[in-house]
Design a protein around this motif. Structure first.
Motif, short mmCIF file in Angstrom:
data_model
loop_
_atom_site.label_atom_id
_atom_site.label_comp_id
_atom_site.label_asym_id
_atom_site.label_seq_id
_atom_site.Cartn_x
_atom_site.Cartn_y
_atom_site.Cartn_z
N ILE A 161 0.84 -1.21 0.00
CA ILE A 161 0.00 0.00 0.00
C ILE A 161 0.87 1.25 0.00
N VAL A 162 1.87 1.25 0.87
CA VAL A 162 2.74 2.44 0.97
C VAL A 162 3.44 2.68 -0.37
N ASP A 163 3.93 1.59 -1.01
CA ASP A 163 4.61 1.74 -2.30
C ASP A 163 3.63 2.22 -3.37
N ALA A 164 2.42 1.62 -3.37
CA ALA A 164 1.44 1.98 -4.40
C ALA A 164 1.05 3.45 -4.26
N GLU A 165 0.92 3.89 -3.03
CA GLU A 165 0.50 5.29 -2.82
C GLU A 165 1.68 6.25 -2.90
N GLY A 166 2.88 5.69 -2.98
CA GLY A 166 4.08 6.53 -3.01
C GLY A 166 4.12 7.43 -1.79
N GLU A 167 3.66 6.86 -0.68
CA GLU A 167 3.51 7.69 0.53
C GLU A 167 4.86 8.21 1.04
N GLN A 168 4.89 9.49 1.31
CA GLN A 168 6.09 10.10 1.87
C GLN A 168 5.72 10.72 3.21
N ILE A 169 6.62 10.56 4.12
CA ILE A 169 6.35 11.12 5.44
C ILE A 169 6.44 12.65 5.39
N ASN A 170 5.46 13.30 6.03
CA ASN A 170 5.52 14.76 6.02
C ASN A 170 5.63 15.30 7.44
N GLY A 171 6.83 15.30 7.93
CA GLY A 171 7.05 15.83 9.28
C GLY A 171 7.18 14.71 10.29
N GLU A 172 7.77 15.08 11.42
CA GLU A 172 8.07 14.06 12.43
C GLU A 172 6.82 13.49 13.09
N ASP A 173 5.72 14.33 13.07
CA ASP A 173 4.52 13.85 13.75
C ASP A 173 3.51 13.30 12.73
N TYR A 174 4.05 12.59 11.76
CA TYR A 174 3.21 12.02 10.71
C TYR A 174 2.31 10.90 11.25
N VAL A 175 1.02 10.98 10.86
CA VAL A 175 0.10 9.87 11.16
C VAL A 175 -0.78 9.68 9.94
N ASN A 176 -0.88 8.45 9.46
CA ASN A 176 -1.77 8.19 8.33
C ASN A 176 -3.20 8.01 8.87
N ASP A 177 -4.15 8.74 8.25
CA ASP A 177 -5.52 8.72 8.80
C ASP A 177 -6.17 7.34 8.74
N SER A 178 -5.97 6.65 7.61
CA SER A 178 -6.68 5.37 7.48
C SER A 178 -5.95 4.25 8.24
N ASP A 179 -4.67 4.39 8.42
CA ASP A 179 -3.91 3.38 9.16
C ASP A 179 -2.85 4.08 10.01
N PRO A 180 -3.23 4.45 11.23
CA PRO A 180 -2.26 5.21 12.06
C PRO A 180 -1.23 4.34 12.76
N SER A 181 -1.10 3.07 12.36
CA SER A 181 -0.25 2.14 13.13
C SER A 181 1.24 2.49 13.07
N ILE A 182 1.96 1.91 14.00
CA ILE A 182 3.41 2.09 14.06
C ILE A 182 4.06 1.48 12.82
N LEU A 183 3.51 0.35 12.36
CA LEU A 183 4.06 -0.28 11.16
C LEU A 183 3.99 0.68 9.97
N ARG A 184 2.84 1.32 9.79
CA ARG A 184 2.67 2.24 8.67
C ARG A 184 3.69 3.39 8.78
N PHE A 185 3.85 3.89 9.99
CA PHE A 185 4.81 4.98 10.20
C PHE A 185 6.21 4.51 9.82
N LEU A 186 6.58 3.32 10.31
CA LEU A 186 7.94 2.86 10.08
C LEU A 186 8.20 2.60 8.59
N LEU A 187 7.17 2.10 7.89
CA LEU A 187 7.37 1.87 6.46
C LEU A 187 7.42 3.19 5.70
N ALA A 188 6.57 4.12 6.12
CA ALA A 188 6.54 5.39 5.41
C ALA A 188 7.81 6.21 5.62
N THR A 189 8.49 5.99 6.74
CA THR A 189 9.73 6.74 6.95
C THR A 189 10.84 6.23 6.04
N ARG A 190 10.63 5.04 5.48
CA ARG A 190 11.57 4.45 4.52
C ARG A 190 13.00 4.40 5.04
#
Ligand code: HEM
Length: 541
Positions: A292-321
Motif C-alpha cells: 500500500i505504501v509503495d502503491a500510494e508513493g507515501e512520503q512522510i511529512n514531518g516528524e509527527d506524521y500519522v496516516n488517517d486510514s492506518d495510524p499504526s506504528i508499522l505504517r509509520f515505520l514503512l513510510a519513513t523508509r
C-alpha cells in the motif's frame, strides 16, 4: 482475579473481582529453580542464562567489548562519574548505612549473578539495590546488555530504539486514545455487561490481557486480534509464545537451546509452531502494508506524521523508509508486542485489585472521572486532568512493578557503588519490587497511598524520584512505551469506572506469582511468612 460486575448508573458500577490465573509455576518452585540454576552455573563456570521474554532461540553470550579490564575507570574516576543527578558518592549517601557488605572479599570465587543475589540479605532493604540501580541502569549500552525483554547486544538495542522511538510521538498517542484505547475499552465494558446483569463473577486478569492484546495489535500493525470476542490460531499462538517466554525465564537449565531437544519435546514443538504462526502473520502484515505504501508513493511529512486510514506504528515505520529490513521490522514489532501486552494488562489488574480493597480511593477516582468527563469519552487532553486516577496507577506500579526484576549482563569488568566487583559475563539483577517496597526508601512502603505522589507535581519517574520509582526502568534501556502504556491504562480504567462498579468476590486468598510480570494467584499464603517469602522470591526471580 475474579470480579463481579454490575452495570453502573442505577445502583452501582459493581464488578466482583475474584480468583486467579496461575500462569506460571508456583512461587516457591520458581525460586528454588533459580537457586539451583545459579549453583550449577557457579559449579560449571558458565555465564548465567536467565532470560525473560525472548522469542525463539537465545543468542550466544556476547563477546566482551573490551578485553582489557585496565581500561576501566580508576576508583577516583568511578567516584566522580556523574549520573545526571549526582555522583556515586552522593548516591551512596542516599542510604543511611550505605551498601551492606556483600561477599566482596572473594568475588573471583563466585559468579556475580549468584554472588549478588546470595549476598544481599533476604529480605533486602531495597535501599542497597536502589543505589546500584541508580548507577548501572544509566550506564551506556557498551558496558551492560540484556534487558527484561530480551538479550540484544548494545548495538542491536540502540538500532531498535532509534527505529521505534520516533513512531511514538504525541500526535500518534492522541490518535490512539481516540481510535484504539477508547474503542477497545468500550468493547471490554460491553463484554462485561452480561456478567454484571447476571451477577456472575469474571476473571479480570484474563479480560485485561485480552484488552491489551487487542490494543497492541491495532496500534502496532492495525491488526485486530479481537481476542475479547473470539478465539483464533493467532491468538493461541501469541499466548503460547508469551507463556513459553515466561517459562524459559524460570527453567532450571536452558535445555531449549539444544536444537535436537527443541524438535522432540512437546512444549518446545508447540512453542516453535506458535512462533512460526506469529512470524508469518506479521510478515504478511508487513508485506501488505508495504504494498500500500509503495502503491500510494507515501512520503512522510514531518516528524509527527500519522496516516488517517492506518495510524499504526508499522505504517509509520514503512513510510519513513528508513534502511530497515522486513525481518528487522518484524522483530522490532514483535519485541514491542511482548513488552507492551502483558505488562499493561498486569498494571490494570493490580490497580483494580488495589481500588477494590480501598473504598475511599475508589470513590475519589470515580468522583474525579465523573467531574472531569461528565460521562463523555476521555480525550488526550482530558487525561492531564485525571490526576488522582493517574496516581492510583503509579502507586499500583510501585507496589506491583512489571517486571519485578531488571537484569543486566556485564560486558566489561566493573565496580558498582558499594564496591560490588563485577566480572565480564556476570548477571546483575535489581529487584524493583524490593526498592519500591523498602521502608528505607518509602514511608508506609507497603500501603496503597496514591496521594504520596503530589497531584500537582510532575508525573513521577526515575529522575525526579532519584531512582526510588523505576517501573519503566531508566537510562538507555528505559521502556520506550511508557507514555503509551500510561495513557492506555488511564483510558481503560476511566471507561471501566464510568460504566461499572465492582467488588472482590469475598473470601478469596489472592496472592502473587512471578514470571515476566507479577500475576495474581489464589494459591495463597498468609501474613508475615507470605510477605517474607515474596520478598525473597522477587529478589531473585
Ligand atoms: C505499564 C506497562 C509497561 C511497563 C511497566 C513497562 C516496563 C518496561 C521495563 C521495566 C522495561 C525494561 C527496561 C530495562 O531492562 O531496563 C521495558 C522495556 C521495553 N518496553 Fe515497556 N513497559 C510497559 C509497556 C510497554 C508498551 C505498551 C510498549 C510498546 C508500545 C513497551 C515497549 C518496550 C520495549 C520495546 C522495551 C525494550 C526496550 C529495549 O530493548 O531497550 N512497553 N518496559
Amino acid at each position: 482475579m475474579f470480579t463481579k460486575v454490575a452495570p453502573s448508573k442505577d445502583s452501582s458500577r459493581r464488578l466482583q473481582l475474584s480468583s486467579l490465573v496461575p500462569w506460571c509455576s508456583e512461587g516457591m518452585i520458581v525460586c528454588k529453580k533459580i537457586n539451583v540454576l545459579c549453583l550449577l552455573q557457579e559449579e560449571l563456570k558458565i555465564p548465567p542464562t536467565v532470560e525473560i521474554g525472548t522469542y525463539g532461540a537465545a543468542p550466544d553470550p556476547p563477546p566482551p567489548l573490551s578485553s582489557d579490564p585496565s581500561n576501566k575507570l580508576s576508583s577516583e574516576d568511578e567516584a566522580s562519574r556523574s549520573f545526571g543527578f549526582g555522583t556515586i558518592t552522593e548516591l551512596q549517601n542516599l542510604t543511611e548505612s550505605g551498601i551492606r557488605h556483600i561477599d566482596a572479599e572473594e568475588p573471583s570465587k563466585r559468579n556475580a549473578s549468584y554472588s549478588i543475589m546470595a549476598s544481599l540479605p533476604f529480605p533486602s532493604t531495597g535501599a542497597e539495590e536502589m543505589v546500584v540501580a541508580c548507577s548501572f541502569l544509566v550506564i551506556p549500552y557498551d558496558d551492560y546488555n540484556g534487558g527484561a525483554y530480551g538479550e540484544g547486544g548494545g548495538l542491536e538495542v540502540e538500532v531498535r530504539r532509534r527505529a521505534v522511538l520516533p513512531s511514538l510521538h504525541i500526535k500518534f498517542l492522541s490518535v490512539m486514545v481516540n481510535k484504539v484505547f477508547c474503542r477497545c475499552a468500550l468493547r471490554l465494558v460491553e463484554k462485561l455487561r452480561p456478567y454484571a446483569i447476571n451477577g456472575a463473577s469474571v476473571n479480570m486478569e484474563e479480560k485485561f490481557s485480552q484488552l491489551t492484546l487487542d490494543v497492541i495489535g491495532l496500534s502496532l500493525f492495525n491488526y485486530n486480534f479481537d481476542s475479547l470476542t473470539s478465539d483464533s490460531p493467532v491468538i493461541d499462538a501469541v499466548y503460547t509464545a508469551l507463556k513459553e517466554a515466561e517459562s524459559r525465564s524460570t527453567d532450571i537449565l536452558p535445555y531449549w537451546k539444544a536444537h535436537l531437544l527443541r524438535k522432540i519435546i512437546p512444549r518446545q514443538i508447540k512453542a516453535e509452531k506458535a512462533v512460526t504462526i506469529i512470524r508469518e502473520t506479521v510478515e504478511e502484515l508487513i508485506a501488505k502494508c508495504k504494498e500500500i505504501v509503495d502503491a500510494e508513493g507515501e512520503q512522510i511529512n514531518g516528524e509527527d506524521y500519522v496516516n488517517d486510514s492506518d495510524p499504526s506504528i508499522l505504517r509509520f515505520l514503512l513510510a519513513t523508509r528508513d534502511e530497515v529490513s522486513s525481518v528487522q521490522l518484524r522483530d522490532h514489532l514483535l519485541s514491542m508486542l511482548v513488552a507492551g501486552h502483558e505488562t499493561t494488562g498486569s498494571v490494570l489488574t493490580w490497580t483494580l485489585y488495589l481500588l477494590s480493597k480501598d473504598s475511599s480511593a475508589l470513590a475519589k477516582a470515580q468522583e474525579e472521572v465523573d467531574n472531569v468527563l461528565g460521562g463523555k469519552f476521555p480525550t488526550y487532553d482530558d487525561v492531564k486532568e485525571l490526576k488522582y486516577l493517574t496516581r492510583c496507577i503509579h502507586e499500583s506500579m510501585r507496589l506491583y512493578p512489571h517486571p519485578p526484576v531488571l537484569i543486566r549482563r556485564a560486558l566489561v569488568a566493573d565496580v558498582l557503588p558499594g564496591n560490588f566487583k563485577i566480572n565480564v559475563g556476570q548477571d546483575i539483577m535489581i529487584s524493583v519490587y524490593n526498592i519500591h517496597r523498602s521502608p528505607q526508601v518509602w514511608d508506609g512502603a507497603e500501603d496503597f497511598m496514591p496521594e504520596r505522589f503530589d497531584l500537582e507535581g510532575p508525573v513521577p519517574n526515575e529522575t525526579n524520584t532519584n531512582f526510588r520509582f523505576i517501573p519503566f526502568s531508566g537510562g538507555p534501556r528505559k521502556c520506550v512505551g511508557d507514555q503509551f502504556a500510561l495513557l492506555e491504562a488511564i483510558i481503560a480504567l476511566t471507561i471501566f469506572l464510568q460504566n461499572l462498579n465492582f467488588e472482590l468476590v469475598p473470601d478469596q486468598k489472592i496472592g502473587m506469582t512471578t514470571g515476566a510480570t507479577i500475576h495474581t494467584t489464589n494459591v495463597g499464603f498468609f501474613g508475615h511468612y507470605y510477605k517474607h517469602f515474596l520478598h525473597f522470591l522477587n529478589l531473585i526471580a
